[in-house]
Design an enzyme around this catalytic site. Structure first.
Site, PDB file in Angstrom:
ATOM      1  N   GLY A   1       0.786  -1.131   0.031  1.00  0.00           N
ATOM      2  CA  GLY A   1      -0.082   0.015   0.058  1.00  0.00           C
ATOM      3  C   GLY A   1       0.974   1.202  -0.078  1.00  0.00           C
ATOM      4  O   GLY A   1       1.850   1.369  -0.369  1.00  0.00           O
TER       5      GLY A   1
ATOM      6  N   GLU B   1      -4.159  -3.534  -4.580  1.00  0.00           N
ATOM      7  CA  GLU B   1      -5.192  -2.856  -4.658  1.00  0.00           C
ATOM      8  C   GLU B   1      -4.696  -1.323  -5.000  1.00  0.00           C
ATOM      9  O   GLU B   1      -5.612  -0.687  -5.362  1.00  0.00           O
ATOM     10  CB  GLU B   1      -6.011  -2.971  -3.364  1.00  0.00           C
TER      11      GLU B   1
END
Length: 480
Positions: A252, A275
């Site tokens: 992240g 993601e």
């Protein structure tokens, strides 16, 4: 076609007829909820104040987030709600940037925010009881809309200007947007030339937009900061001990992922399936470290779902076919993650107890973030088909902003979690925990062995205290 689909098509047909003046319902052949399908209609170009007039009491609104938060329309929506004295409007989002004008105390009773992940602009509202937090894994959020768990009246999104074919791009945020749009009765779009054009599932044709609002403004920037010595040490431990050549990475935003990326310059054939990703990826792509060559799915492509960074990152992804934007139901699908080679997932947390419980969602009772994609990737890496996945939790050993009862910086490795704290990743899910003092491998270890491994990577000032507390809890001395 299901009854719900027929009803939804009929409802959108009525809206479409009212906008275009055409008579008669659209058929399956002229309307589809798939937002990349070209329809025989045009959006209505209006001001933000005009666009939000369609919002009524008791509506449910979906709002796109991160760098594409449509702040100008949200401000108009807030003013509209106050002026018309509307009531009970639910506003759903994952993570929004800028301020959130609809979440202020004076908007209580008009708007009720609902967050699938708590961003900083929502923490006060939710912790004061004026908004709602939804405990949910990131990969599940699209299904909330697809299965009509939360029916959507109006979606408010941001897009790039339409190209010569009429296609816009959702830019840096795809996450769950397509699922929400496919179920929305009305779509309002803030059209912004500063939004990068991205590919994959980011494409939406302008004919699906009911109201379009021109608003060109720079995207919010999270500037890169050089990692401090603690972050650099953590990154080096991960890069040197846990990341293999040919690995697929998930990481992240933040200082620890950035520090890890700077330590990977001598690695080869890395891939990205995440993601989100941060600025440090760019240099590794340009130097040939990241090639995505070994990936089982999406070979040669960087797959992600949303992005936050600065102009350098936004320029890198703009019109770049190397970047494939997908919904989180794909990027965070455990089955897909588990089939990527040497899947290495790097996530952070608030605290870890001596059994390996990972607290990431709250600080005690104070809600802070949410479940996000941590468990999706921790489990996906653990289930790696090649047996070489590495689920990693990385954190500094202490919190320099708080002091414990002895006046020392508080340890993030603790005998027991704070009362009310949200455990996102259970002790059974935990495999590797990394601090600046090393790597603790927990998989297959007993509680006694786990406590020993975690104490060895705690700050030296806390190790004797942790050992005593471990004995009090386990009734046995921690040992390997």
């Amino acid at each position: 076609m299901s009854v719900s689909a027929v009803n939804r098509i009929g409802l959108r047909a009525k809206i479409w007829n009212s906008l275009t003046g055409r008579v008669g319902p659209k058929t399956y052949f002229t309307y589809t909820p798939e937002v990349s399908q070209v329809l025989d209609r045009e959006p209505k170009w209006v001001s933000a104040d005009e666009a939000v007039q369609c919002i009524k009491s008791d509506n449910t609104i979906f709002v796109s987030g991160a760098a594409t938060t449509p702040i100008e329309i949200l401000r108009s929506m807030t003013d509209h709600g106050k002026q018309k004295q509307l009531k009970n409007i639910r506003v759903c989002s994952i993570h929004t940037e800028f301020e959130s004008p609809y979440s202020t105390p004076e908007c209580e009773g008009i708007f009720r925010p609902m967050a699938f992940f708590i961003s900083s602009n929502m923490r006060k509202c939710i912790n004061e009881g004026r908004g709602d937090a939804v405990p949910i894994f990131l990969h599940d959020i699209p299904y909330v809309f697809e299965r009509n768990v939360i029916p959507v009246d109006v979606s408010i999104i941001s897009v790039s200007p339409p190209d010569h074919h009429g296609f816009c791009s959702l830019g840096t945020s795809v996450d769950c947007i397509r699922s929400a749009l496919g179920k929305s009765k009305i779509i309002i779009a803030q059209v912004n030339k500063c939004i990068p054009r991205t590919f994959g599932e980011a494409i939406i044709h302008q004919s699906h937009i009911d109201y379009a609002v021109r608003c060109d403004r720079e995207l919010p920037a999270h500037e890169h900061k050089d990692p401090n010595p603690t972050e650099t040490a953590i990154g080096k431990h991960i890069a040197d001990n846990l990341v293999e050549d040919g690995a697929t990475l998930q990481m992240g935003i933040g200082a620890i992922p950035d520090a890890t990326l700077t330590c990977l310059k001598d690695h080869k054939d890395l891939g990205i399936h995440s993601e989100m990703f941060s600025l440090g990826v760019i240099d590794l792509v340009k130097s040939g470290v990241i090639t995505n060559h070994n990936k089982t799915f999406d070979k040669g492509l960087i797959v992600t779902s949303f992005l936050m960074g600065n102009k350098k990152l936004y320029d890198f992804v703009d019109n770049n076919p190397l970047i494939c934007m997908r919904q989180v139901s794909y990027t965070n699908n455990v089955h897909i993650i588990s089939q990527q080679p040497k899947m290495t997932a790097i996530n952070s947390c608030i605290e870890v107890d001596l059994t390996g419980q990972i607290v990431s969602g709250s600080i005690g009772y104070r809600l802070y973030s949410g479940y996000g994609g941590q468990v999706d990737f921790i489990r996906g890496a653990a289930e790696g088909f090649d047996g070489k996945g590495k689920p990693i939790i990385a954190l500094g050993s202490v919190n320099p902003k708080t002091k414990d009862a002895r006046g020392l910086p508080s340890s993030k490795i603790v005998p027991k979690i704070q009362e009310g704290a949200t455990v996102v990743t259970t002790s059974a899910h935990a495999h590797y925990v990394v601090t600046e003092f090393g790597v603790a491998s927990l998989f297959g270890k007993s509680l006694r062995q786990r406590a020993h491994a975690l104490i060895n990577i705690a700050h030296p000032d806390h190790r004797e205290w942790l050992e005593k507390e471990a004995f009090n809890r386990l009734k046995v001395m921690p040992s390997a």
